[in-house]
Each structure stands twice: as structure tokens, then as C-alpha cells.
Design a protein around this motif. Sequence first.
Motif, PDB file in Angstrom:
ATOM      1  N   GLU A  32      43.754 -45.236 -12.564  1.00 33.45           N
ATOM      2  CA  GLU A  32      44.543 -45.469 -13.776  1.00 33.45           C
ATOM      3  C   GLU A  32      43.690 -45.338 -15.039  1.00 33.45           C
ATOM      4  O   GLU A  32      42.638 -45.956 -15.148  1.00 33.45           O
ATOM      5  CB  GLU A  32      45.142 -46.873 -13.722  1.00 33.45           C
ATOM      6  N   PRO A  33      44.127 -44.543 -16.027  1.00 39.11           N
ATOM      7  CA  PRO A  33      43.368 -44.420 -17.285  1.00 39.11           C
ATOM      8  C   PRO A  33      43.343 -45.744 -18.041  1.00 39.11           C
ATOM      9  O   PRO A  33      44.364 -46.433 -18.142  1.00 39.11           O
ATOM     10  CB  PRO A  33      44.160 -43.359 -18.066  1.00 39.11           C
ATOM     11  N   LEU A  34      42.177 -46.094 -18.573  1.00 43.25           N
ATOM     12  CA  LEU A  34      42.021 -47.335 -19.327  1.00 43.25           C
ATOM     13  C   LEU A  34      41.572 -47.111 -20.759  1.00 43.25           C
ATOM     14  O   LEU A  34      41.749 -47.980 -21.614  1.00 43.25           O
ATOM     15  CB  LEU A  34      40.987 -48.245 -18.643  1.00 43.25           C
ATOM     16  N   GLY A  35      40.976 -45.961 -21.022  1.00 38.25           N
ATOM     17  CA  GLY A  35      40.459 -45.739 -22.362  1.00 38.25           C
ATOM     18  C   GLY A  35      39.962 -44.327 -22.567  1.00 38.25           C
ATOM     19  O   GLY A  35      39.890 -43.509 -21.635  1.00 38.25           O
ATOM     20  N   TYR A  36      39.619 -44.079 -23.806  1.00 41.01           N
ATOM     21  CA  TYR A  36      39.170 -42.753 -24.237  1.00 41.01           C
ATOM     22  C   TYR A  36      38.153 -42.974 -25.350  1.00 41.01           C
ATOM     23  O   TYR A  36      38.334 -43.854 -26.199  1.00 41.01           O
ATOM     24  CB  TYR A  36      40.373 -41.966 -24.742  1.00 41.01           C
ATOM     25  N   ALA A  37      37.077 -42.201 -25.347  1.00 37.39           N
ATOM     26  CA  ALA A  37      36.047 -42.359 -26.372  1.00 37.39           C
ATOM     27  C   ALA A  37      35.655 -41.009 -26.935  1.00 37.39           C
ATOM     28  O   ALA A  37      35.710 -39.987 -26.239  1.00 37.39           O
ATOM     29  CB  ALA A  37      34.823 -43.061 -25.793  1.00 37.39           C
ATOM     30  N   GLU A  38      35.272 -41.018 -28.203  1.00 30.71           N
ATOM     31  CA  GLU A  38      34.742 -39.830 -28.857  1.00 30.71           C
ATOM     32  C   GLU A  38      33.399 -40.173 -29.466  1.00 30.71           C
ATOM     33  O   GLU A  38      33.246 -41.227 -30.077  1.00 30.71           O
ATOM     34  CB  GLU A  38      35.686 -39.342 -29.957  1.00 30.71           C
ATOM     35  N   LYS A  39      32.438 -39.266 -29.293  1.00 28.42           N
ATOM     36  CA  LYS A  39      31.094 -39.474 -29.836  1.00 28.42           C
ATOM     37  C   LYS A  39      30.696 -38.240 -30.627  1.00 28.42           C
ATOM     38  O   LYS A  39      30.522 -37.168 -30.065  1.00 28.42           O
ATOM     39  CB  LYS A  39      30.099 -39.717 -28.692  1.00 28.42           C
ATOM     40  N   GLN A  40      30.608 -38.391 -31.958  1.00 26.95           N
ATOM     41  CA  GLN A  40      30.178 -37.295 -32.803  1.00 26.95           C
ATOM     42  C   GLN A  40      28.659 -37.153 -32.718  1.00 26.95           C
ATOM     43  O   GLN A  40      27.947 -38.159 -32.723  1.00 26.95           O
ATOM     44  CB  GLN A  40      30.567 -37.563 -34.264  1.00 26.95           C
ATOM     45  N   LEU A  41      28.176 -35.918 -32.647  1.00 27.52           N
ATOM     46  CA  LEU A  41      26.738 -35.679 -32.678  1.00 27.52           C
ATOM     47  C   LEU A  41      26.316 -35.540 -34.131  1.00 27.52           C
ATOM     48  O   LEU A  41      26.519 -34.503 -34.751  1.00 27.52           O
ATOM     49  CB  LEU A  41      26.389 -34.416 -31.898  1.00 27.52           C
ATOM     50  N   LYS A  42      25.767 -36.620 -34.692  1.00 27.41           N
ATOM     51  CA  LYS A  42      25.339 -36.613 -36.079  1.00 27.41           C
ATOM     52  C   LYS A  42      24.195 -37.594 -36.236  1.00 27.41           C
ATOM     53  O   LYS A  42      23.851 -38.328 -35.313  1.00 27.41           O
ATOM     54  CB  LYS A  42      26.497 -36.955 -37.010  1.00 27.41           C
ATOM     55  N   MET A  43      23.620 -37.625 -37.421  1.00 28.23           N
ATOM     56  CA  MET A  43      22.433 -38.440 -37.651  1.00 28.23           C
ATOM     57  C   MET A  43      22.698 -39.927 -37.397  1.00 28.23           C
ATOM     58  O   MET A  43      21.915 -40.610 -36.774  1.00 28.23           O
ATOM     59  CB  MET A  43      21.922 -38.239 -39.086  1.00 28.23           C
ATOM     60  N   SER A  44      23.814 -40.453 -37.903  1.00 27.29           N
ATOM     61  CA  SER A  44      24.118 -41.867 -37.678  1.00 27.29           C
ATOM     62  C   SER A  44      24.998 -41.993 -36.442  1.00 27.29           C
ATOM     63  O   SER A  44      26.052 -41.373 -36.362  1.00 27.29           O
ATOM     64  CB  SER A  44      24.836 -42.446 -38.899  1.00 27.29           C
ATOM     65  N   ASP A  45      24.538 -42.775 -35.490  1.00 28.90           N
ATOM     66  CA  ASP A  45      25.290 -42.951 -34.250  1.00 28.90           C
ATOM     67  C   ASP A  45      26.501 -43.847 -34.495  1.00 28.90           C
ATOM     68  O   ASP A  45      26.362 -44.974 -34.958  1.00 28.90           O
ATOM     69  CB  ASP A  45      24.400 -43.581 -33.174  1.00 28.90           C
ATOM     70  N   GLU A  46      27.681 -43.356 -34.172  1.00 28.40           N
ATOM     71  CA  GLU A  46      28.896 -44.157 -34.223  1.00 28.40           C
ATOM     72  C   GLU A  46      29.823 -43.673 -33.136  1.00 28.40           C
ATOM     73  O   GLU A  46      29.881 -42.476 -32.844  1.00 28.40           O
ATOM     74  CB  GLU A  46      29.570 -44.077 -35.590  1.00 28.40           C
ATOM     75  N   LEU A  47      30.516 -44.597 -32.533  1.00 29.63           N
ATOM     76  CA  LEU A  47      31.388 -44.283 -31.405  1.00 29.63           C
ATOM     77  C   LEU A  47      32.665 -45.088 -31.543  1.00 29.63           C
ATOM     78  O   LEU A  47      32.632 -46.276 -31.857  1.00 29.63           O
ATOM     79  CB  LEU A  47      30.675 -44.656 -30.100  1.00 29.63           C
ATOM     80  N   ASP A  48      33.801 -44.420 -31.331  1.00 29.34           N
ATOM     81  CA  ASP A  48      35.091 -45.105 -31.328  1.00 29.34           C
ATOM     82  C   ASP A  48      35.659 -45.076 -29.918  1.00 29.34           C
ATOM     83  O   ASP A  48      35.637 -44.047 -29.241  1.00 29.34           O
ATOM     84  CB  ASP A  48      36.073 -44.431 -32.289  1.00 29.34           C
ATOM     85  N   LEU A  49      36.199 -46.209 -29.501  1.00 31.87           N
ATOM     86  CA  LEU A  49      36.807 -46.360 -28.183  1.00 31.87           C
ATOM     87  C   LEU A  49      38.290 -46.655 -28.386  1.00 31.87           C
ATOM     88  O   LEU A  49      38.647 -47.565 -29.128  1.00 31.87           O
ATOM     89  CB  LEU A  49      36.126 -47.505 -27.438  1.00 31.87           C
ATOM     90  N   PHE A  50      39.152 -45.843 -27.749  1.00 35.14           N
ATOM     91  CA  PHE A  50      40.599 -45.973 -27.912  1.00 35.14           C
ATOM     92  C   PHE A  50      41.257 -46.315 -26.576  1.00 35.14           C
ATOM     93  O   PHE A  50      40.681 -46.103 -25.509  1.00 35.14           O
ATOM     94  CB  PHE A  50      41.187 -44.666 -28.444  1.00 35.14           C
ATOM     95  N   ALA A  51      42.514 -46.772 -26.664  1.00 30.92           N
ATOM     96  CA  ALA A  51      43.257 -47.095 -25.447  1.00 30.92           C
ATOM     97  C   ALA A  51      43.645 -45.834 -24.682  1.00 30.92           C
ATOM     98  O   ALA A  51      43.785 -45.858 -23.465  1.00 30.92           O
ATOM     99  CB  ALA A  51      44.503 -47.907 -25.797  1.00 30.92           C
ATOM    100  N   ASP A  52      43.818 -44.706 -25.405  1.00 30.64           N
ATOM    101  CA  ASP A  52      44.182 -43.445 -24.751  1.00 30.64           C
ATOM    102  C   ASP A  52      43.786 -42.281 -25.642  1.00 30.64           C
ATOM    103  O   ASP A  52      43.316 -42.483 -26.773  1.00 30.64           O
ATOM    104  CB  ASP A  52      45.685 -43.397 -24.432  1.00 30.64           C
ATOM    105  N   ASP A  53      43.976 -41.050 -25.153  1.00 35.71           N
ATOM    106  CA  ASP A  53      43.524 -39.884 -25.908  1.00 35.71           C
ATOM    107  C   ASP A  53      44.420 -39.541 -27.099  1.00 35.71           C
ATOM    108  O   ASP A  53      44.102 -38.649 -27.881  1.00 35.71           O
ATOM    109  CB  ASP A  53      43.350 -38.664 -24.995  1.00 35.71           C
ATOM    110  N   ARG A  54      45.532 -40.263 -27.267  1.00 34.89           N
ATOM    111  CA  ARG A  54      46.353 -40.086 -28.471  1.00 34.89           C
ATOM    112  C   ARG A  54      45.763 -40.866 -29.644  1.00 34.89           C
ATOM    113  O   ARG A  54      46.243 -40.739 -30.768  1.00 34.89           O
ATOM    114  CB  ARG A  54      47.790 -40.538 -28.208  1.00 34.89           C
ATOM    115  N   ARG A  55      44.773 -41.702 -29.364  1.00 27.03           N
ATOM    116  CA  ARG A  55      44.073 -42.487 -30.379  1.00 27.03           C
ATOM    117  C   ARG A  55      45.023 -43.418 -31.135  1.00 27.03           C
ATOM    118  O   ARG A  55      44.811 -43.714 -32.305  1.00 27.03           O
ATOM    119  CB  ARG A  55      43.344 -41.562 -31.357  1.00 27.03           C
ATOM    120  N   SER A  56      46.047 -43.882 -30.445  1.00 23.26           N
ATOM    121  CA  SER A  56      47.054 -44.722 -31.090  1.00 23.26           C
ATOM    122  C   SER A  56      46.574 -46.160 -31.296  1.00 23.26           C
ATOM    123  O   SER A  56      47.043 -46.848 -32.200  1.00 23.26           O
ATOM    124  CB  SER A  56      48.347 -44.723 -30.266  1.00 23.26           C
ATOM    125  N   GLN A  57      45.643 -46.609 -30.450  1.00 20.57           N
ATOM    126  CA  GLN A  57      45.137 -47.974 -30.558  1.00 20.57           C
ATOM    127  C   GLN A  57      43.629 -47.982 -30.376  1.00 20.57           C
ATOM    128  O   GLN A  57      43.120 -47.607 -29.324  1.00 20.57           O
ATOM    129  CB  GLN A  57      45.786 -48.866 -29.497  1.00 20.57           C
TER     130      GLN A  57
END
Length: 195
Positions: A32-57
Amino acid sequence: MPTSLYHVRKTSLGPKRKYRISADDGKGRPGEPLGYAEKQLKMSDELDLFADDRRSQKLATVRESSRGWLAALTGYEVFDDEGRLLGSFGLLPKKSVGRTTWEFEQPGLGRLTGAERSVRTARARRLLTLFDTAGEIAGALVKYHFDFVRDGEPVFSIDKPKVFDDWYRLTVREDAVDRRLLFALAVTMEARQRG
């Protein structure tokens, strides 16, 4: 004590890495899917974790930090969708000379240390990275296994059980571990472990 299994799989390369997070299907595979994350490759590390790939939550955000004990290492803080601190983790440079070592802290759970189980694997991965500046080949060729312990007792582990497969298995032995914080750690480790 019952254990819980989760899976993190990297689904894309390039300037924006994407990750799918799943529960275990009961047979050791992603379910069962539980989450989705995106990691931009850039100088400052930042990561967002979402409930799904629609990024609704949004579930959590990881940001670099230099406060407190994190100032002595490459540290990160994790916040929930309302900006409250969930916990922190960081790479310990001095302890990582032989085996890559991380520190993980969650309020109420304490501070855990996670080191690569195998010195041989750690050395092999570093050797491969010398010949692969992007790190992708080295990451694909070598398995790894990190055990996070408190007072010598395992609390959770993160391992890459196969070569040529960006799939990571998370084994949790304490229910108190915040899953959002754990998933954020697993994705951040994957993004950084190439070196």
C-alpha cells in the motif's frame, strides 16, 4: 516485540529525484502506498514529503540546520505540515571515516546512532565512488545496511538489499518512531550516501 516493514523506492534520476514510500505487503515487497517525496538537486538541501504523488497533503519538510548539536555535523531538521519540529538527524563526519554513521533524534525517543553494519561494504562503496563522480554507479553496485541503536539495542534499520535496484527496506522495532521522520531520514540518506 513486533516489527514493522516499509519500503522506499527511488523512481527517477536527474535534477529532481522522486521517491515512492510503501507499506509492506506481508511478503517482503512494497504494498500500500504511504507517501511520496521529491528531492531537488541544489546547493541547499531541502526535501518535501507528501501523502501521495498528487502532492495534495504535505506530511513533512526537511531542512539543513546548524543549531545545537547539529552544528557539529551535516545536520537536518524535520517539520510537520504546520511547521512543528518532529526531530532531527545528521551525518557524523569523524565517526564516518571507517563506516558512515548517522545520528537520529526524536523527542521522547532519545538520540540514536546508526552505522553501516559492514566495514567491507563501506570501503567498497567509497572506492567505487572515487571512479564515479556522480555517484550513481557506486550507489547501484553496492548494498548497504544501517542499524540505528539506543544503548546497544536496535530500534530500526535501513538497508538496500539488492544491487542495481534503488529500493530500500525499513525495519522498525519500536512503535514510538515517528514514521514521517523515519521516511525523511531514509530519503535523505539515499540522496547523500552516493559519497
